[in-house]
Write an enzyme that holds these catalytic residues in place. Structure first.
Site, PDB file in Angstrom:
ATOM      1  N   SER A 184       0.788  -1.230   0.000  1.00 12.61           N
ATOM      2  CA  SER A 184       0.000   0.000   0.000  1.00 12.61           C
ATOM      3  C   SER A 184       0.821   1.282   0.000  1.00 12.61           C
ATOM      4  CB  SER A 184      -0.950  -0.006   1.196  1.00 12.61           C
ATOM      5  OG  SER A 184      -0.209  -0.106   2.390  1.00 12.61           O
ATOM      6  N   HIS A 212      -5.756  -4.349  -1.113  1.00 18.61           N
ATOM      7  CA  HIS A 212      -5.794  -3.251  -2.094  1.00 18.61           C
ATOM      8  C   HIS A 212      -5.998  -3.756  -3.519  1.00 18.61           C
ATOM      9  CE1 HIS A 212      -4.902   0.402   0.240  1.00 18.61           C
ATOM     10  NE2 HIS A 212      -4.197  -0.394   1.036  1.00 18.61           N
ATOM     11  N   LYS A 243     -12.292  -1.399   1.594  1.00 23.79           N
ATOM     12  CA  LYS A 243     -11.622  -0.516   0.628  1.00 23.79           C
ATOM     13  C   LYS A 243     -12.515  -0.392  -0.603  1.00 23.79           C
ATOM     14  CE  LYS A 243      -7.171  -0.947   2.726  1.00 23.79           C
ATOM     15  NZ  LYS A 243      -6.384  -2.025   3.315  1.00 23.79           N
TER      16      LYS A 243
HETATM   17  C1  LIG Z   1      -6.157  -2.213   4.766  1.00 23.97           C
HETATM   18  C2  LIG Z   1      -5.546  -3.539   4.911  1.00 23.97           C
HETATM   19  C3  LIG Z   1      -6.022  -4.458   5.853  1.00 23.97           C
HETATM   20  C4  LIG Z   1      -7.084  -4.095   6.856  1.00 23.97           C
HETATM   21  O1  LIG Z   1      -8.358  -4.128   6.311  1.00 23.97           O
HETATM   22  P1  LIG Z   1      -9.580  -3.630   7.221  1.00 23.97           P
HETATM   23  O2  LIG Z   1     -10.765  -4.267   6.582  1.00 23.97           O
HETATM   24  O3  LIG Z   1      -9.585  -2.149   7.176  1.00 23.97           O
HETATM   25  O4  LIG Z   1      -9.329  -4.174   8.587  1.00 23.97           O
HETATM   26  C5  LIG Z   1      -5.453  -5.706   5.903  1.00 23.97           C
HETATM   27  N1  LIG Z   1      -4.453  -6.044   5.061  1.00 23.97           N
HETATM   28  C6  LIG Z   1      -3.958  -5.183   4.149  1.00 23.97           C
HETATM   29  C7  LIG Z   1      -2.863  -5.623   3.250  1.00 23.97           C
HETATM   30  C8  LIG Z   1      -4.488  -3.901   4.047  1.00 23.97           C
HETATM   31  O5  LIG Z   1      -3.997  -3.044   3.151  1.00 23.97           O
END
Ligand SMILES: *Cc1c(COP(=O)(O)O)cnc(C)c1O
Length: 396
Positions: A184, A212, A243
């Site tokens: 990310s 992502h 997301k």
């Molecule tokens: C954003 C993210 C998460 C967390 O996801 P949530 O649903 O907000 O808890 C987990 N793993 C990765 C790789 C992320 O980028």
């Protein structure tokens, strides 16, 4: 009167953060997530959210959430194993499994919880995990909870990974390779084809966390496994609904037996209540829209390409991104923070990321592109980036 307590170390720690200008002042939105948001009573162009497809304020999702609230009420009432599984949860899991082309999925409260639930079920104290150095915090915590031995390989370094696997070639316990799908901070991709090859060669299990990549990569946004055409070669997929799906939640996708096992033994599944009916229904509406049409995914990529080539033409360095995540490399943390402040004054909301989130000397503005942005929005952002880039000597 000021309290003297055993917790004074916290006050001291916070003071240190403030003194070093590392204290994170959290912005407050007075609106929902969209191309533009209200902050301090002013409209700002939103380049910060992970609402890749604009689902966060989508009318179909809102209506689905309202209807589910009317039908089922606001709360699940209990953990899912006791009385908290509703037909809407199962409908969502079935639709997600079809979307991901897997036998089964289980939905959890967040992507973070999905990692905490599944990793300790795959490996324990007698086993080994191989983990990319830039893996997400929830992977790191899931690995720690498993109490397996954790071997970290340098970011994307497949030779280093193979060296570790060779040195463990007579290891008799279980071995698990874990990678983010999309990283990310830079928007680069995990080398999943090579990971799948190595896993097969050395008899390891594989897990990809595609937070992502869900809704972004692959046909209809079905994720990184589809992007690389690795169906059947990655054992466990973790995803988020927080997301691109625009709502909140997480899931694990894989074989029916993996999912059955998680429903018997996954601790965040057993001991924490599930998504609300409204969340489950909104997510289901997003999965259905994505299954039927890929216009939002195409819009996202066309916006990303437009904005990224615009930045490059202006002379900005956008690093190694292969996705709509757009790091605008600045270098110096102070300049990057000043850049973000100036953008905000000019009504563009984009965060500066500095150490320790990214390495020292690699501070950047991270721009998150969305299908919700119009061409006018992107042109406005490019104009402001151009002006401030010259003002701060980031570009000529
Ligand atoms: C954003 C993210 C998460 C967390 O996801 P949530 O649903 O907000 O808890 C987990 N793993 C990765 C790789 C992320 O980028």
């Amino acid at each position: 009167m000021k309290e003297e307590t055993q917790l004074d170390f916290i006050t001291n720690y916070l003071k240190e953060l403030r003194d070093e200008d590392l204290y994170n002042e959290i912005r407050v939105l007075e609106s929902g997530q969209g191309a533009w948001v209200m902050i301090d009573g002013e409209k700002k162009l939103n380049l910060c959210s992970n609402n890749y497809l604009g689902f966060a304020k989508d009318e179909a999702l809102i209506q689905a959430a309202k209807k589910a609230t009317d039908d089922y009420g606001v709360g699940p009432g209990a953990v899912r194993t006791i009385a908290g599984t509703m037909s809407i949860h199962l409908e969502l899991e079935k639709a997600l499994a079809a979307f991901k082309k897997r036998e089964a999925t289980v939905v959890l409260q967040s992507g973070f919880n999905a990692n905490l639930a599944v990793i300790p079920l795959l490996v324990g104290p007698d086993d080994i995990i191989y983990s990319d150095a830039l893996n997400h915090a929830s992977i790191i915590d899931g690995c720690r909870l498993s109490r397996a031995k954790i071997k970290v390989f340098p970011h994307l370094d497949m030779e280093a990974l193979e060296d570790l696997l060779v040195s463990d070639s007579d290891f008799s316990g279980r071995q698990l390779i874990i990678s983010d799908g999309v990283f990310s901070m830079d928007g680069d991709l995990g080398n999943l084809p090579e990971i799948a090859d190595l896993a097969e060669k050395y008899g390891c299990m594989t897990l990809v966390d595609d937070a992502h990549g869900e809704g972004v990569l692959g046909r209809h946004g079905s994720g990184i496994v589809d992007h690389f055409d690795l169906h059947g070669r990655i054992d466990v997929e973790v995803g988020t609904l927080s997301k691109a799906f625009g709502c909140v939640g997480g899931f694990v996708a894989g074989s029916q037996s993996l999912i059955d096992y998680l429903k018997q033994r996954g601790r965040p599944f057993l001991f924490s209540s599930s998504l609300t009916p409204a969340e489950a229904a909104a997510n289901l509406a997003a999965v259905r829209q994505l299954t039927e049409a890929d216009d939002r995914v195409n819009q996202l990529w066309s916006n990303a390409q437009y904005f990224q080539s615009g930045l490059k033409e202006l002379g900005f360095d956008i690093g190694l991104t292969e996705t709509p995540i757009t790091p605008v490399m600045i270098g110096d943390a102070g300049v990057s923070a000043a850049f973000s402040r100036r953008l905000f004054e000019e009504d563009v909301f984009a965060q500066s990321l500095g150490f320790p989130t990214v390495p020292q000397g690699k501070a950047r503005i991270r721009v998150m592109i969305s299908a919700a942005h119009s061409r006018d929005d992107l042109d406005f952002a490019l104009e402001v980036f151009s002006r401030i880039g010259r003002e701060l000597d980031v570009i000529q």
